[in-house]
Design a protein around this motif. Structure first.
Motif, PDB file in Angstrom:
ATOM      1  N   ILE A   1      -1.557  -1.909  -6.946  1.00  0.00           N
ATOM      2  CA  ILE A   1      -2.875  -2.142  -6.350  1.00  0.00           C
ATOM      3  C   ILE A   1      -2.665  -2.420  -4.872  1.00  0.00           C
ATOM      4  O   ILE A   1      -1.868  -3.297  -4.513  1.00  0.00           O
ATOM      5  CB  ILE A   1      -3.582  -3.350  -7.009  1.00  0.00           C
ATOM      6  CG1 ILE A   1      -3.685  -3.170  -8.520  1.00  0.00           C
ATOM      7  CG2 ILE A   1      -4.968  -3.550  -6.402  1.00  0.00           C
ATOM      8  CD1 ILE A   1      -4.180  -4.405  -9.251  1.00  0.00           C
ATOM      9  N   PRO A   2      -3.352  -1.704  -3.978  1.00  0.00           N
ATOM     10  CA  PRO A   2      -3.215  -2.018  -2.555  1.00  0.00           C
ATOM     11  C   PRO A   2      -3.694  -3.434  -2.252  1.00  0.00           C
ATOM     12  O   PRO A   2      -4.726  -3.872  -2.758  1.00  0.00           O
ATOM     13  CB  PRO A   2      -4.094  -0.965  -1.867  1.00  0.00           C
ATOM     14  CG  PRO A   2      -4.975  -0.419  -2.930  1.00  0.00           C
ATOM     15  CD  PRO A   2      -4.250  -0.571  -4.217  1.00  0.00           C
TER      16      PRO A   2
ATOM     17  N   SER B   1      -9.750  -1.203  -7.188  1.00  0.00           N
ATOM     18  CA  SER B   1      -9.273  -0.365  -6.086  1.00  0.00           C
ATOM     19  C   SER B   1      -8.369  -1.099  -5.106  1.00  0.00           C
ATOM     20  O   SER B   1      -7.462  -0.510  -4.530  1.00  0.00           O
ATOM     21  CB  SER B   1     -10.461   0.225  -5.323  1.00  0.00           C
ATOM     22  OG  SER B   1     -11.065   1.242  -6.064  1.00  0.00           O
ATOM     23  N   ALA B   2      -8.626  -2.403  -4.883  1.00  0.00           N
ATOM     24  CA  ALA B   2      -7.834  -3.125  -3.882  1.00  0.00           C
ATOM     25  C   ALA B   2      -8.065  -4.626  -4.011  1.00  0.00           C
ATOM     26  O   ALA B   2      -9.029  -5.073  -4.641  1.00  0.00           O
ATOM     27  CB  ALA B   2      -8.193  -2.661  -2.472  1.00  0.00           C
TER      28      ALA B   2
ATOM     29  N   HIS C   1      -1.272   7.246  -0.653  1.00  0.00           N
ATOM     30  CA  HIS C   1      -2.473   7.725  -1.338  1.00  0.00           C
ATOM     31  C   HIS C   1      -3.539   6.641  -1.489  1.00  0.00           C
ATOM     32  O   HIS C   1      -4.692   6.953  -1.787  1.00  0.00           O
ATOM     33  CB  HIS C   1      -2.108   8.269  -2.726  1.00  0.00           C
ATOM     34  CG  HIS C   1      -1.241   9.484  -2.694  1.00  0.00           C
ATOM     35  ND1 HIS C   1      -1.647  10.659  -2.082  1.00  0.00           N
ATOM     36  CD2 HIS C   1       0.005   9.713  -3.179  1.00  0.00           C
ATOM     37  CE1 HIS C   1      -0.686  11.558  -2.201  1.00  0.00           C
ATOM     38  NE2 HIS C   1       0.321  11.014  -2.863  1.00  0.00           N
ATOM     39  N   ASP C   2      -3.161   5.367  -1.280  1.00  0.00           N
ATOM     40  CA  ASP C   2      -4.106   4.278  -1.504  1.00  0.00           C
ATOM     41  C   ASP C   2      -5.217   4.222  -0.467  1.00  0.00           C
ATOM     42  O   ASP C   2      -6.269   3.638  -0.711  1.00  0.00           O
ATOM     43  CB  ASP C   2      -3.365   2.928  -1.512  1.00  0.00           C
ATOM     44  CG  ASP C   2      -2.520   2.737  -2.757  1.00  0.00           C
ATOM     45  OD1 ASP C   2      -2.852   3.350  -3.786  1.00  0.00           O
ATOM     46  OD2 ASP C   2      -1.531   1.987  -2.703  1.00  0.00           O
ATOM     47  N   HIS C   3      -5.000   4.804   0.709  1.00  0.00           N
ATOM     48  CA  HIS C   3      -6.000   4.731   1.774  1.00  0.00           C
ATOM     49  C   HIS C   3      -7.327   5.362   1.367  1.00  0.00           C
ATOM     50  O   HIS C   3      -8.388   4.977   1.854  1.00  0.00           O
ATOM     51  CB  HIS C   3      -5.478   5.412   3.044  1.00  0.00           C
ATOM     52  CG  HIS C   3      -4.319   4.706   3.665  1.00  0.00           C
ATOM     53  ND1 HIS C   3      -3.033   4.825   3.184  1.00  0.00           N
ATOM     54  CD2 HIS C   3      -4.251   3.856   4.721  1.00  0.00           C
ATOM     55  CE1 HIS C   3      -2.214   4.088   3.923  1.00  0.00           C
ATOM     56  NE2 HIS C   3      -2.918   3.490   4.858  1.00  0.00           N
TER      57      HIS C   3
ATOM     58  N   ARG D   1      -8.634   5.452  -1.720  1.00  0.00           N
ATOM     59  CA  ARG D   1      -9.236   4.879  -2.927  1.00  0.00           C
ATOM     60  C   ARG D   1     -10.681   4.466  -2.650  1.00  0.00           C
ATOM     61  O   ARG D   1     -10.976   3.810  -1.649  1.00  0.00           O
ATOM     62  CB  ARG D   1      -8.438   3.670  -3.405  1.00  0.00           C
ATOM     63  CG  ARG D   1      -7.172   4.023  -4.177  1.00  0.00           C
ATOM     64  CD  ARG D   1      -6.476   2.750  -4.635  1.00  0.00           C
ATOM     65  NE  ARG D   1      -5.323   3.042  -5.468  1.00  0.00           N
ATOM     66  CZ  ARG D   1      -5.363   3.107  -6.795  1.00  0.00           C
ATOM     67  NH1 ARG D   1      -6.505   2.904  -7.426  1.00  0.00           N
ATOM     68  NH2 ARG D   1      -4.275   3.371  -7.479  1.00  0.00           N
TER      69      ARG D   1
ATOM     70  N   ILE E   1       0.850  -1.197   0.000  1.00  0.00           N
ATOM     71  CA  ILE E   1       0.000   0.000   0.000  1.00  0.00           C
ATOM     72  C   ILE E   1       0.884   1.244   0.000  1.00  0.00           C
ATOM     73  O   ILE E   1       2.002   1.219   0.536  1.00  0.00           O
ATOM     74  CB  ILE E   1      -0.956   0.002   1.229  1.00  0.00           C
ATOM     75  CG1 ILE E   1      -2.114   0.981   1.030  1.00  0.00           C
ATOM     76  CG2 ILE E   1      -0.205   0.295   2.513  1.00  0.00           C
ATOM     77  CD1 ILE E   1      -3.253   0.783   2.017  1.00  0.00           C
ATOM     78  N   THR E   2       0.404   2.327  -0.614  1.00  0.00           N
ATOM     79  CA  THR E   2       1.087   3.616  -0.579  1.00  0.00           C
ATOM     80  C   THR E   2       0.240   4.598   0.215  1.00  0.00           C
ATOM     81  O   THR E   2      -0.916   4.314   0.547  1.00  0.00           O
ATOM     82  CB  THR E   2       1.328   4.174  -1.995  1.00  0.00           C
ATOM     83  OG1 THR E   2       0.062   4.557  -2.570  1.00  0.00           O
ATOM     84  CG2 THR E   2       2.009   3.139  -2.885  1.00  0.00           C
TER      85      THR E   2
ATOM     86  N   GLY F   1      -6.615   6.491  -8.855  1.00  0.00           N
ATOM     87  CA  GLY F   1      -7.898   6.474  -8.152  1.00  0.00           C
ATOM     88  C   GLY F   1      -8.595   7.812  -8.155  1.00  0.00           C
ATOM     89  O   GLY F   1      -9.395   8.104  -7.268  1.00  0.00           O
TER      90      GLY F   1
END
Length: 692
Positions: A306-307, A280-281, A225-227, A229, A222-223, A427
């Protein structure tokens, strides 16, 4: 009577209390420097309240978490069980009154009544009555008929009147256009203000962060910014890869066992293919992790990812829990916040609300107040801003915020498929942006011809004009010149010269100006000052310095700052001599002769310009000394060093440089700019476009 507090309440779950609280707080923060947020009753003292945490951090409220709430549900129920209702109200009133004395305004958010099992009355109304707060009720229209919503509005109206509360407004949230029309017809004789908020699906959708918290999921990949999404749908990978790829849709969350390596690889491959949607994940059930070789492959991919999360439950249990997760607005929900505030501004009569609140006027201007003022000014006169650097992630993220908040219309330059693929992989939603590829645009021929006509007297050849227009900054500048865009912002990945040179060659300066100069808005704790020029003109002569002063005063006025201009020098009044002081003295005289309406003082030292006590000693009869709002520096060396010294030593927020003197607005970014810097610059540029 002036309103000092508002009480926002909703009886149902997911009705939008935080959403309405955010909208009202933005209005309050535009007009008042010190606003408190208070929740009289929270669910539990053993867990921090999300709404309080969000409001304190996002709006930078000057208060402690402990002061932002009264008691919890368990305490309320114990007091009522002991027949101590009056004592409970008194205790909460004491906390509220303490805030009322310390702050200009108190915004209260009530508790959902379903949390209180043993209460036979609306405690929110009772508290609003005792607080003397004007009441805002929220009615959830989702999954209801127009008749049901209409009846709920009348019931709430009657209850508010019965309790003797002042009814500020009703908000009908998540209402369709058809329902709004039906309700407006039925409620045409109702005097109270009723605002209708459209259903925006994304505001209720959950995010990767919601999944992580609700399922206690462990992040495997995860990065930062992924939180945020967004997740639109849940899919379980129970088919073969061949068949499953046809089932995936945009923003899906995929539940797949970690040993289904072919599915995992197929999902990552789809991310890099324009023929498939961007999910998204991925969630691995059974606390599994990918095979080390698969993990190694994923870790080595460059660009987008992809997270991936891992949860302890089995596939069925995980999918069941996922279906019951509700979306939240969090401090890092940049996209949702922008969407929500864009919807609020679009749906609500801001002027009416401000008139009803009747806030006292104040000279205090906090950085947050100034930023909201920028958004409001730009949104009131929507302009088209072209961004030629669409390959930069920061530009895309800023563009999404601008579009969702309805601050400006955005034009991005680049290959449409590439730009779209980039923002979808991040995203982001930039579906409302216009994307133009200069290399294939039918405008190219017109732009080349126009540039050639403008510059051929300077020796420009047709082939050189053709070459220039292939550079996106030149193409964007010509869009502004010929009216295809209203303004341009660039510089995130290009040096300042690449932004200014095309503007000088194509747009050129206004008739009253020989030079392009700049200002910074210096946002201090309680005021916003204008500094010019700290970025462009290296060593202006007296005439140029006067132009900088006049342009800076006009810019200040444009953004709601009363211009009182200090022409800075190492000497104040007649006390000093020398070429440097004489230049400032001459420039001051030129300003007075050309613009008698501008309050200007010079030469003046910085301390005499900013400090009223020093001003009384050095220039006791000056209308500017001690009250200056616009500071004009004698040269770039002084200006650039001073603004950076003030910024770093005081914690001031510096917004700029903002260019001035051009016929049409073009602004330059720093290559180290943040997304917030870009958002502010776009808003400022849009406002400038509205003034021309």
């Amino acid at each position: 009577m002036k309103i000092n507090s508002l009480y926002i309440s909703a009886k149902e779950f997911n009705a939008g209390s935080l959403f309405v609280s955010m909208g009202m707080m933005e209005i309050l923060k535009q007009n008042l420097p010190r606003v408190a947020f208070f929740r009289p009753v929270i669910f539990s003292k053993n867990m921090q309240d999300n709404d309080i945490l969000f409001m304190l951090e996002h709006y930078k409220l000057d208060m402690k978490y402990e002061d932002a709430y009264g008691v919890d549900v368990a305490y309320v129920e114990s007091m009522l069980a002991a027949n101590k209702e009056d004592a409970l109200i008194s205790e909460l009133l004491e906390k509220f009154k303490k805030l009322e004395k310390e702050y200009d305004f108190v915004l209260c958010e009530g508790i959902r009544l379903s949390f209180l099992n043993s209460i036979h009355f609306d405690i929110n109304l009772k508290l609003a009555q005792n607080f003397g707060a004007s009441y805002i009720n929220i009615i959830l229209a989702k999954d209801k008929s127009a008749k049901e919503v209409y009846e709920n509005i009348l019931i709430d109206k009657k209850e508010i009147q019965t309790q003797g509360c002042s009814h500020f407004a009703s908000f009908v949230n998540r209402a369709s256009a058809e329902m709004q029309e039906a309700l407006k017809s039925r409620l045409k004789d109702v005097k109270e203000a009723i605002f209708y908020l459209n259903e925006v699906e994304e505001l209720s959708l959950c995010t990767v962060q919601d999944v992580m918290e609700s399922l206690d999921a462990k992040p495997l990949f995860i990065t930062e910014h992924d939180h945020t999404r967004t997740i639109r749908s849940i899919k379980i990978a129970a088919l073969s890869l061949d068949n499953f790829l046809a089932k995936i849709e945009e923003d899906d969350l995929i539940v797949v066992p970690a040993d289904r390596s072919e599915i995992i690889l197929g999902l990552f491959a789809s991310l890099y293919s324009k023929n498939y949607a961007n999910i998204s994940a991925i969630v691995f059930p059974f606390s599994m992790q990918a095979h080390p070789n698969i993990q190694k492959l994923i870790d080595g991919l460059s660009g987008f990812g992809i997270p991936i999360l891992s949860v302890s439950g089995d596939t069925y249990e995980t999918a069941k829990k996922l279906m019951n997760i509700h979306g939240h607005i969090r401090i890092n929900s940049t996209r949702k916040i922008a969407l929500a505030m864009g919807l609020f501004r679009e749906s609500v009569n801001i002027d009416l609300i401000e008139q009803r609140i009747k806030s006292e006027q104040s000279d205090v201007m906090t950085p947050l107040m100034f930023q909201y003022k920028l958004f409001e000014m730009a949104a009131s006169n929507l302009k088209r801003v072209v961004l030629p650097e669409a390959e930069d992630e920061r530009i895309l993220r800023a563009a999404e915020i601008i579009l969702h908040r309805k601050v400006a219309d955005i034009i991005l330059l680049g290959d449409e498929e590439e730009v779209k693929a980039n923002y979808l992989r991040l995203g982001l939603d930039l579906s409302n942006a216009v994307i133009i590829n200069p290399h294939t645009s039918p405008l190219m021929e017109q732009f080349v011809e126009s540039f050639y006509e403008l510059r051929r007297s300077k020796g420009l050849s047709k082939s050189a004009a053709q070459d220039a227009m292939t550079h996106f900054n030149y193409f964007a500048t010509m869009m502004v010149q010929l009216g295809y865009a209203d303004a341009m912002v660039s510089g995130a990945i290009h040096p300042t010269a690449d932004t200014i040179r095309p503007a000088l060659q194509i747009i050129k300066t206004k008739p009253d100006y020989d030079i392009v100069s700049s200002i910074f808005f210096m946002c201090l704790d309680t005021k916003v000052l204008v500094y010019g020029d700290c970025a462009i003109v290296q060593d202006p002569d007296a005439k140029e310095l006067a132009q900088i002063a006049i342009a800076s005063a006009r810019s200040a006025k444009m953004f709601g700052i009363t211009p009182r201009v200090a022409m800075l020098s190492y000497s104040t009044g007649e006390s000093g001599h020398g070429s440097d002081v004489d230049k400032v003295r001459e420039a001051t005289q030129i300003v007075k002769e050309k613009n008698a309406d501008i309050l200007v003082e010079g030469p003046i030292q910085y301390d005499a310009a900013i400090d009223a006590k020093v001003a009384k000693i050095k220039l006791p009869n000056s209308q500017v000394a001690g009250r200056a709002t616009v500071f004009v520096f004698p040269d770039l060396n002084t200006g650039n060093n001073t603004y950076k010294a003030v910024q770093r030593s005081s914690g001031a927020i510096a917004i700029g440089p903002v260019l001035q003197g051009l016929k049409k607005p073009v602004n330059d970014l720093s290559r180290g700019c943040l997304v917030e810097d870009i958002v502010n610059t776009i808003a400022i540029t849009a406002i400038q476009a509205g003034e021309d």
